[in-house]
Design an enzyme around this catalytic site. Structure first.
Site, PDB file in Angstrom:
ATOM      1  N   LEU A  18     -28.686 -78.639 -59.760  1.00 57.75           N
ATOM      2  CA  LEU A  18     -30.060 -78.139 -59.608  1.00 57.75           C
ATOM      3  C   LEU A  18     -30.517 -78.089 -58.155  1.00 57.75           C
ATOM      4  O   LEU A  18     -31.443 -77.362 -57.821  1.00 57.75           O
ATOM      5  CB  LEU A  18     -31.021 -79.011 -60.421  1.00 57.75           C
ATOM      6  CG  LEU A  18     -31.134 -78.645 -61.908  1.00 57.75           C
ATOM      7  CD1 LEU A  18     -31.757 -79.776 -62.694  1.00 57.75           C
ATOM      8  CD2 LEU A  18     -31.936 -77.367 -62.101  1.00 57.75           C
ATOM      9  N   ILE A  19     -29.901 -78.894 -57.294  1.00 58.72           N
ATOM     10  CA  ILE A  19     -30.196 -78.806 -55.855  1.00 58.72           C
ATOM     11  C   ILE A  19     -28.905 -78.460 -55.126  1.00 58.72           C
ATOM     12  O   ILE A  19     -27.866 -79.092 -55.336  1.00 58.72           O
ATOM     13  CB  ILE A  19     -30.749 -80.136 -55.294  1.00 58.72           C
ATOM     14  CG1 ILE A  19     -32.073 -80.508 -55.959  1.00 58.72           C
ATOM     15  CG2 ILE A  19     -30.909 -80.053 -53.765  1.00 58.72           C
ATOM     16  CD1 ILE A  19     -33.311 -79.827 -55.426  1.00 58.72           C
ATOM     17  N   GLY A  20     -28.978 -77.441 -54.283  1.00 57.59           N
ATOM     18  CA  GLY A  20     -27.848 -77.080 -53.439  1.00 57.59           C
ATOM     19  C   GLY A  20     -28.301 -77.008 -51.992  1.00 57.59           C
ATOM     20  O   GLY A  20     -29.503 -76.983 -51.708  1.00 57.59           O
ATOM     21  N   LEU A  21     -27.352 -76.968 -51.087  1.00 56.29           N
ATOM     22  CA  LEU A  21     -27.681 -76.814 -49.663  1.00 56.29           C
ATOM     23  C   LEU A  21     -27.686 -75.329 -49.321  1.00 56.29           C
ATOM     24  O   LEU A  21     -26.669 -74.645 -49.456  1.00 56.29           O
ATOM     25  CB  LEU A  21     -26.661 -77.539 -48.783  1.00 56.29           C
ATOM     26  CG  LEU A  21     -26.960 -77.456 -47.276  1.00 56.29           C
ATOM     27  CD1 LEU A  21     -28.151 -78.344 -46.896  1.00 56.29           C
ATOM     28  CD2 LEU A  21     -25.736 -77.843 -46.445  1.00 56.29           C
ATOM     29  N   GLY A  22     -28.830 -74.825 -48.878  1.00 56.90           N
ATOM     30  CA  GLY A  22     -28.903 -73.453 -48.393  1.00 56.90           C
ATOM     31  C   GLY A  22     -28.381 -73.372 -46.971  1.00 56.90           C
ATOM     32  O   GLY A  22     -28.552 -74.310 -46.187  1.00 56.90           O
ATOM     33  N   TYR A  52     -24.827 -64.189 -43.519  1.00 54.86           N
ATOM     34  CA  TYR A  52     -25.377 -65.296 -42.719  1.00 54.86           C
ATOM     35  C   TYR A  52     -24.550 -65.544 -41.458  1.00 54.86           C
ATOM     36  O   TYR A  52     -25.008 -66.227 -40.541  1.00 54.86           O
ATOM     37  CB  TYR A  52     -25.456 -66.592 -43.540  1.00 54.86           C
ATOM     38  CG  TYR A  52     -26.308 -66.518 -44.788  1.00 54.86           C
ATOM     39  CD1 TYR A  52     -27.195 -65.459 -45.010  1.00 54.86           C
ATOM     40  CD2 TYR A  52     -26.224 -67.503 -45.767  1.00 54.86           C
ATOM     41  CE1 TYR A  52     -27.953 -65.391 -46.171  1.00 54.86           C
ATOM     42  CE2 TYR A  52     -26.991 -67.441 -46.928  1.00 54.86           C
ATOM     43  CZ  TYR A  52     -27.846 -66.382 -47.125  1.00 54.86           C
ATOM     44  OH  TYR A  52     -28.595 -66.323 -48.275  1.00 54.86           O
ATOM     45  N   LYS A 265     -32.768 -75.225 -47.311  1.00 55.16           N
ATOM     46  CA  LYS A 265     -31.924 -75.209 -46.117  1.00 55.16           C
ATOM     47  C   LYS A 265     -32.394 -76.280 -45.139  1.00 55.16           C
ATOM     48  O   LYS A 265     -33.590 -76.444 -44.913  1.00 55.16           O
ATOM     49  CB  LYS A 265     -31.994 -73.828 -45.463  1.00 55.16           C
ATOM     50  CG  LYS A 265     -31.388 -73.752 -44.075  1.00 55.16           C
ATOM     51  CD  LYS A 265     -32.445 -73.705 -42.991  1.00 55.16           C
ATOM     52  CE  LYS A 265     -31.850 -74.002 -41.633  1.00 55.16           C
ATOM     53  NZ  LYS A 265     -32.850 -74.031 -40.572  1.00 55.16           N
ATOM     54  N   THR A 268     -30.897 -80.969 -40.592  1.00 61.55           N
ATOM     55  CA  THR A 268     -31.317 -82.307 -40.150  1.00 61.55           C
ATOM     56  C   THR A 268     -30.880 -83.331 -41.189  1.00 61.55           C
ATOM     57  O   THR A 268     -31.338 -83.267 -42.339  1.00 61.55           O
ATOM     58  CB  THR A 268     -32.853 -82.354 -40.014  1.00 61.55           C
ATOM     59  OG1 THR A 268     -33.275 -81.230 -39.242  1.00 61.55           O
ATOM     60  CG2 THR A 268     -33.319 -83.644 -39.385  1.00 61.55           C
ATOM     61  N   ASN A 275     -34.096 -84.155 -49.405  1.00 63.91           N
ATOM     62  CA  ASN A 275     -34.214 -83.026 -50.338  1.00 63.91           C
ATOM     63  C   ASN A 275     -33.423 -83.243 -51.628  1.00 63.91           C
ATOM     64  O   ASN A 275     -33.709 -82.614 -52.648  1.00 63.91           O
ATOM     65  CB  ASN A 275     -33.759 -81.722 -49.671  1.00 63.91           C
ATOM     66  CG  ASN A 275     -34.724 -81.240 -48.605  1.00 63.91           C
ATOM     67  OD1 ASN A 275     -35.861 -81.695 -48.538  1.00 63.91           O
ATOM     68  ND2 ASN A 275     -34.275 -80.323 -47.757  1.00 63.91           N
TER      69      ASN A 275
END
Length: 327
Positions: A18-22, A52, A265, A268, A275
Site C-alpha cells: 500500500l505504500i511505495g517509494l515514488g 524520470y 516521493k 530524505t 512515510n
C-alpha cells in the site's frame, strides 16, 4: 528494524504494498541512496518510469539490495515502471520495456503502466517538439498500444499491466478490448482530489487504484503562491498534533485506510522512514470524513510547456487529453 507493510491483492494474485517509494523528481545522485535506504527500512514497492531519467540508478540500488545473500529476494519487491509516450507504436512497446529492464537490471517487472493515453511522435526524442515549442504527436490508438502490452505478460516480461492518467471513459475503452485486463490505474490522488468516483469504477472492474502526489507535490517547480497547500490545512495540522506524527503521515494514513496504494516521493531518510510508519494507528470515522470533505477536484499535476514564450498546459488541446472529463 524494518517496518511491516499492508498490501492490496491484484486480480493476478500479486500482493502490491500500500505504500511505495515514488522516484519522480528524484535527482540522479540522490535516488540510488534513497532506494537503498527505503528497501533497508521495509519498503517493498518502488515506483519508476523511463521518463524520470533515473532508472539506471534505481537499478543499481535494487541490485545492491536484492538477490542471493542480500537479505531480500526479487519476488519480495514490487517494481513498477511506465511506457513513455514516444513508444506507443505497437512495434516499439517491447523494446521500450526491454530498455527499462536493462536499466533496472531486472528480468521482469511486477507492473508496467501506459504512462499517458496519447502518443508522441515515434523516435528517441522524449519530448519531440514543433518549432513553436508545442509537442509533436502521433496518431497511434492506445488500444493498439494495449494489445502490444498484453504480449509482454505472455512473454513473462511483466507480471501485470495497467494504466496511468486515464479517465473512466478511456479505462472503459481499454476494458472493452482487453484480453489481459489492466490490474492498476495510477492517477493523482490526495484529499483535494479524492477520486471517489474513479476508485468506485476501478473496484467494480477489479482494478486497484494507485495515487501519486499524495502530499500535494509540495516540491513541484510550477507552484503558484495562491495554490492551496494540503500540508497547511488546519484540520490536518490538528490531527497530526493529536497523534504526535507528521501531517504527511495523516494524509498517507487516510489513503491506506481507503485501501488506495500511494507512492510518496522523498530522498530524505527521515521522511522516507516516516512515510512508511502509517500502519500502527487508525483515524476515526469522523476524521476520515473530515479529510474527505477537503475534496475540491483540485489537480496539481498538469504538465506545462512553453509555446511562443507562454506557459500553457502541454496536452490540453489533444483529443485524448484525460482531464477534460469530470473523472
Amino acid at each position: 528494524m524494518a517496518t511491516s507493510v499492508e498490501y492490496e491483492t491484484l486480480y493476478t494474485g500479486q500482493k502490491m504494498p500500500l505504500i511505495g517509494l515514488g522516484t519522480w523528481k528524484s535527482a540522479p545522485g540522490q535516488v540510488k541512496d534513497a532506494v537503498k535506504y527505503a528497501l533497508g527500512v521495509g519498503y517493498r514497492h518502488i515506483d519508476c518510469a523511463f521518463v524520470y531519467g533515473n532508472e539506471t540508478e534505481v537499478g543499481e540500488a535494487i541490485k545492491e539490495s536484492v538477490g542471493p545473500d542480500k537479505g531480500l529476494k526479487r519476488e519480495e519487491v514490487f517494481v513498477t515502471s511506465k511506457l513513455w509516450n514516444n513508444k506507443h507504436h505497437p512495434d516499439d512497446v517491447e523494446c521500450a520495456l526491454r530498455k527499462t529492464l536493462q536499466e533496472l537490471q531486472l528480468d521482469y517487472l511486477d507492473l508496467y503502466l501506459m504512462h499517458w493515453p496519447y502518443a508522441f511522435k515515434r523516435g528517441d526524442q522524449v519530448f519531440p517538439q514543433n518549432p513553436d515549442g508545442s509537442v509533436q504527436y502521433d496518431l497511434t490508438d492506445y488500444k493498439d498500444t494495449w494489445k502490444a502490452m498484453e504480449k509482454l505478460v505472455e512473454k513473462g516480461l511483466a507480471k501485470a499491466i495497467g494504466l496511468s492518467n486515464f479517465n473512466k471513459r478511456q479505462m472503459d475503452d481499454i476494458l472493452s478490448i482487453a484480453t489481459v485486463k489492466p490490474a492498476v490505474l495510477q492517477v493523482e490522488c490526495h484529499p483535494y482530489l479524492a477520486q471517489n468516483e474513479l476508485i468506485a469504477c476501478c473496484r467494480s472492474h477489479g482494478l486497484v487504484l494507485t495515487g501519486y502526489s499524495p502530499l500535494g507535490s509540495p516540491d513541484r517547480s510550477w507552484r503558484k503562491p495562491e495554490d492551496p497547500v494540503l500540508l497547511e490545512e488546519p484540520g490536518i495540522i490538528a490531527m497530526a498534533k493529536k497523534y504526535n506524527i507528521s501531517e504527511a503521515q495523516i494524509l498517507l494514513r487516510w489513503q491506506v485506510q481507503r485501501r488506495v496504494v500511494t507512492i510518496p516521493k522523498s530522498v530524505t531518510p527521515a521522511r522516507i522512514l516516516q512515510n512508511l510508519q502509517v500502519f500502527d494507528f487508525s483515524l476515526s470515522e469522523e476524521e476520515m470524513q473530515l479529510i474527505g470533505a477537503l475534496n475540491k477536484n483540485w489537480r496539481y499535476i498538469i504538465p506545462l510547456i512553453t509555446v511562443n514564450g507562454k506557459s500553457v498546459p502541454r496536452d490540453a488541446g489533444h483529443p485524448l487529453y484525460p482531464f477534460n472529463d469530470p473523472y
